[in-house]
Design a protein around this motif. Structure first.
Motif, mmCIF file in Angstrom:
data_model
loop_
_atom_site.group_PDB
_atom_site.id
_atom_site.type_symbol
_atom_site.label_atom_id
_atom_site.label_comp_id
_atom_site.label_asym_id
_atom_site.label_seq_id
_atom_site.Cartn_x
_atom_site.Cartn_y
_atom_site.Cartn_z
ATOM 1 N N LEU A 10 0.830 -1.196 0.000
ATOM 2 C CA LEU A 10 0.000 0.000 0.000
ATOM 3 C C LEU A 10 0.870 1.254 0.000
ATOM 4 O O LEU A 10 1.878 1.324 0.697
ATOM 5 C CB LEU A 10 -0.909 0.022 1.226
ATOM 6 C CG LEU A 10 -2.103 -0.918 1.209
ATOM 7 C CD1 LEU A 10 -2.696 -1.039 2.608
ATOM 8 C CD2 LEU A 10 -3.158 -0.425 0.221
ATOM 9 N N GLY A 11 0.466 2.226 -0.780
ATOM 10 C CA GLY A 11 1.210 3.482 -0.827
ATOM 11 C C GLY A 11 0.738 4.319 -1.995
ATOM 12 O O GLY A 11 0.275 3.780 -3.003
ATOM 13 N N SER A 12 0.833 5.619 -1.852
ATOM 14 C CA SER A 12 0.363 6.531 -2.883
ATOM 15 C C SER A 12 1.488 7.467 -3.295
ATOM 16 O O SER A 12 2.302 7.872 -2.459
ATOM 17 C CB SER A 12 -0.826 7.345 -2.366
ATOM 18 O OG SER A 12 -1.224 8.320 -3.294
ATOM 19 N N ALA A 13 1.537 7.802 -4.562
ATOM 20 C CA ALA A 13 2.539 8.738 -5.069
ATOM 21 C C ALA A 13 1.886 9.751 -6.010
ATOM 22 O O ALA A 13 2.454 10.135 -7.020
ATOM 23 C CB ALA A 13 3.649 7.983 -5.789
ATOM 24 N N ILE A 14 0.666 10.147 -5.666
ATOM 25 C CA ILE A 14 -0.062 11.110 -6.503
ATOM 26 C C ILE A 14 -0.330 12.368 -5.664
ATOM 27 O O ILE A 14 -1.464 12.718 -5.368
ATOM 28 C CB ILE A 14 -1.366 10.515 -7.049
ATOM 29 C CG1 ILE A 14 -2.202 9.909 -5.913
ATOM 30 C CG2 ILE A 14 -1.103 9.491 -8.123
ATOM 31 C CD1 ILE A 14 -3.640 9.647 -6.303
ATOM 32 N N PHE A 15 0.749 13.043 -5.287
ATOM 33 C CA PHE A 15 0.640 14.169 -4.362
ATOM 34 C C PHE A 15 -0.267 15.279 -4.903
ATOM 35 O O PHE A 15 -1.004 15.910 -4.147
ATOM 36 C CB PHE A 15 2.035 14.724 -4.060
ATOM 37 C CG PHE A 15 2.980 13.692 -3.519
ATOM 38 C CD1 PHE A 15 2.757 13.115 -2.282
ATOM 39 C CD2 PHE A 15 4.089 13.283 -4.256
ATOM 40 C CE1 PHE A 15 3.614 12.159 -1.781
ATOM 41 C CE2 PHE A 15 4.954 12.319 -3.756
ATOM 42 C CZ PHE A 15 4.716 11.756 -2.524
ATOM 43 N N ARG A 16 -0.188 15.527 -6.203
ATOM 44 C CA ARG A 16 -1.008 16.595 -6.785
ATOM 45 C C ARG A 16 -2.496 16.245 -6.678
ATOM 46 O O ARG A 16 -3.324 17.102 -6.390
ATOM 47 C CB ARG A 16 -0.613 16.807 -8.241
ATOM 48 C CG ARG A 16 -1.261 18.019 -8.903
ATOM 49 C CD ARG A 16 -0.735 19.327 -8.370
ATOM 50 N NE ARG A 16 -1.229 20.464 -9.148
ATOM 51 C CZ ARG A 16 -1.065 21.716 -8.799
ATOM 52 N NH1 ARG A 16 -0.405 22.026 -7.693
ATOM 53 N NH2 ARG A 16 -1.537 22.700 -9.556
ATOM 54 N N ALA A 17 -2.847 14.982 -6.893
ATOM 55 C CA ALA A 17 -4.243 14.560 -6.774
ATOM 56 C C ALA A 17 -4.710 14.633 -5.327
ATOM 57 O O ALA A 17 -5.865 14.993 -5.047
ATOM 58 C CB ALA A 17 -4.414 13.146 -7.318
ATOM 59 N N ASP A 18 -3.826 14.291 -4.387
ATOM 60 C CA ASP A 18 -4.179 14.409 -2.971
ATOM 61 C C ASP A 18 -4.416 15.867 -2.592
ATOM 62 O O ASP A 18 -5.364 16.193 -1.871
ATOM 63 C CB ASP A 18 -3.072 13.813 -2.094
ATOM 64 C CG ASP A 18 -2.987 12.301 -2.209
ATOM 65 O OD1 ASP A 18 -3.968 11.690 -2.673
ATOM 66 O OD2 ASP A 18 -1.946 11.744 -1.827
ATOM 67 N N LEU A 19 -3.561 16.762 -3.081
ATOM 68 C CA LEU A 19 -3.755 18.188 -2.837
ATOM 69 C C LEU A 19 -5.061 18.670 -3.459
ATOM 70 O O LEU A 19 -5.766 19.508 -2.880
ATOM 71 C CB LEU A 19 -2.587 18.988 -3.401
ATOM 72 C CG LEU A 19 -1.261 18.890 -2.649
ATOM 73 C CD1 LEU A 19 -0.156 19.574 -3.441
ATOM 74 C CD2 LEU A 19 -1.376 19.502 -1.258
ATOM 75 N N ALA A 20 -5.377 18.144 -4.637
ATOM 76 C CA ALA A 20 -6.624 18.532 -5.305
ATOM 77 C C ALA A 20 -7.827 18.182 -4.440
ATOM 78 O O ALA A 20 -8.782 18.967 -4.329
ATOM 79 C CB ALA A 20 -6.725 17.852 -6.667
ATOM 80 N N SER A 21 -7.793 16.999 -3.828
ATOM 81 C CA SER A 21 -8.926 16.593 -2.995
ATOM 82 C C SER A 21 -9.036 17.454 -1.745
ATOM 83 O O SER A 21 -10.132 17.667 -1.217
ATOM 84 C CB SER A 21 -8.791 15.117 -2.608
ATOM 85 O OG SER A 21 -7.763 14.908 -1.660
ATOM 86 N N MET A 22 -7.900 17.990 -1.256
ATOM 87 C CA MET A 22 -7.923 18.878 -0.096
ATOM 88 C C MET A 22 -8.393 20.278 -0.477
ATOM 89 O O MET A 22 -9.198 20.900 0.230
ATOM 90 C CB MET A 22 -6.528 18.958 0.522
ATOM 91 C CG MET A 22 -6.008 17.643 1.072
ATOM 92 S SD MET A 22 -4.266 17.803 1.593
ATOM 93 C CE MET A 22 -3.832 16.079 1.832
ATOM 94 N N ARG A 23 -7.891 20.788 -1.580
ATOM 95 C CA ARG A 23 -8.214 22.158 -1.986
ATOM 96 C C ARG A 23 -9.631 22.292 -2.529
ATOM 97 O O ARG A 23 -10.193 23.391 -2.550
ATOM 98 C CB ARG A 23 -7.192 22.634 -3.024
ATOM 99 C CG ARG A 23 -5.807 22.824 -2.411
ATOM 100 C CD ARG A 23 -4.768 23.228 -3.425
ATOM 101 N NE ARG A 23 -3.479 23.476 -2.774
ATOM 102 C CZ ARG A 23 -2.345 23.692 -3.422
ATOM 103 N NH1 ARG A 23 -2.336 23.740 -4.741
ATOM 104 N NH2 ARG A 23 -1.231 23.897 -2.746
#
Length: 229
Positions: A205-218
């Motif tokens: 398990l692990g994620s490397a889509i930081f921009r998508a994670d930021l998108a979900s926060m913003r």
């Protein structure tokens, strides 16, 4: 096709159809912010965004949770099932993604119970002891109905990808033909992701889509929104 295979196919096509009322159409998994920010502007950039989400983000992680919850449910390992359900709920990177997956998970369980009730599903839901996220819900229902894990994971990924494309089509926008072309181009990515998930361990398990994670926060503070995430 045997009678059991036909029943499994029928149920998977129903449960993971866009018409199954889990409210998936109201969520974009951060794609709405990505469009506003200019990260996703056309079919090509949407394809790249979704391929990354499948291979290195929610796609692969949710599929692993589905597979593990399915195995724990099928083997009667309630303690393991509770651990996986708790980890899956805690794994969401933002409040809106948590809302998205728990709301869909709850709806999926409730509707499956109402239309295809089994005592086994009631017991499995009780064993989780936490909010049930969407991939875990699909794993529980699939196991309760003895539907093989491989097609369950594949159908889940197809449903998630289709919903992401639908969100992108409304936001960019894309035409119906371009949307289907995009789904066709992601066919191999979906298949490879499903195969990886079925062979993976929780250590993978692990994620490397930081921009998508930021998108979900913003997205939470986005001024104008069509979607809830």
């Amino acid at each position: 096709m045997s009678e059991s295979e036909a029943a499994a196919l029928y149920r998977l096509m129903t449960w993971l159809s866009p018409s199954f009322p889990v409210g998936a159409f109201s969520y974009s998994s951060g794609i709405e912010w990505a469009v506003e920010a200019g990260d996703v502007t056309n079919a090509a950039s949407l394809r790249e965004w979704l391929a990354a989400m499948l291979t290195d983000g929610a796609g692969i992680c949710d599929s692993i949770f589905l597979a593990y919850s399915y195995r724990a449910a099928s083997s009667g390992d309630d303690a393991r099932l509770a651990e996986v359900a708790e980890l899956a709920s805690a794994f969401m990177p933002s409040r809106e993604r948590h809302l998205e997956t728990t709301a869909q998970g709850r709806a999926f369980i409730e509707i499956a119970r109402a239309a295809w009730h089994t005592a086994q599903l009631d017991r499995l839901v009780g064993a989780c002891k936490t909010a049930i996220v969407y991939p875990v819900a699909v794993g529980l229902v699939g196991a309760a109905h003895a539907i093989p894990p491989a097609p369950t994971v594949h159908a889940f990924l197809h449903a998630v990808t289709s919903n992401w494309i639908s969100a992108g089509a409304r936001l960019i926008p894309l035409g119906q033909t371009d949307s289907q072309r995009l789904l066709a181009k992601l066919e191999v990515v979906v298949a490879d992701t499903a195969k990886r998930a079925l062979a993976a361990s929780l250590d993978d398990l692990g994620s490397a889509i930081f921009r998508a994670d930021l998108a979900s926060m913003r997205h939470e503070t986005q001024y104008t929104r069509l979607f809830r995430s």
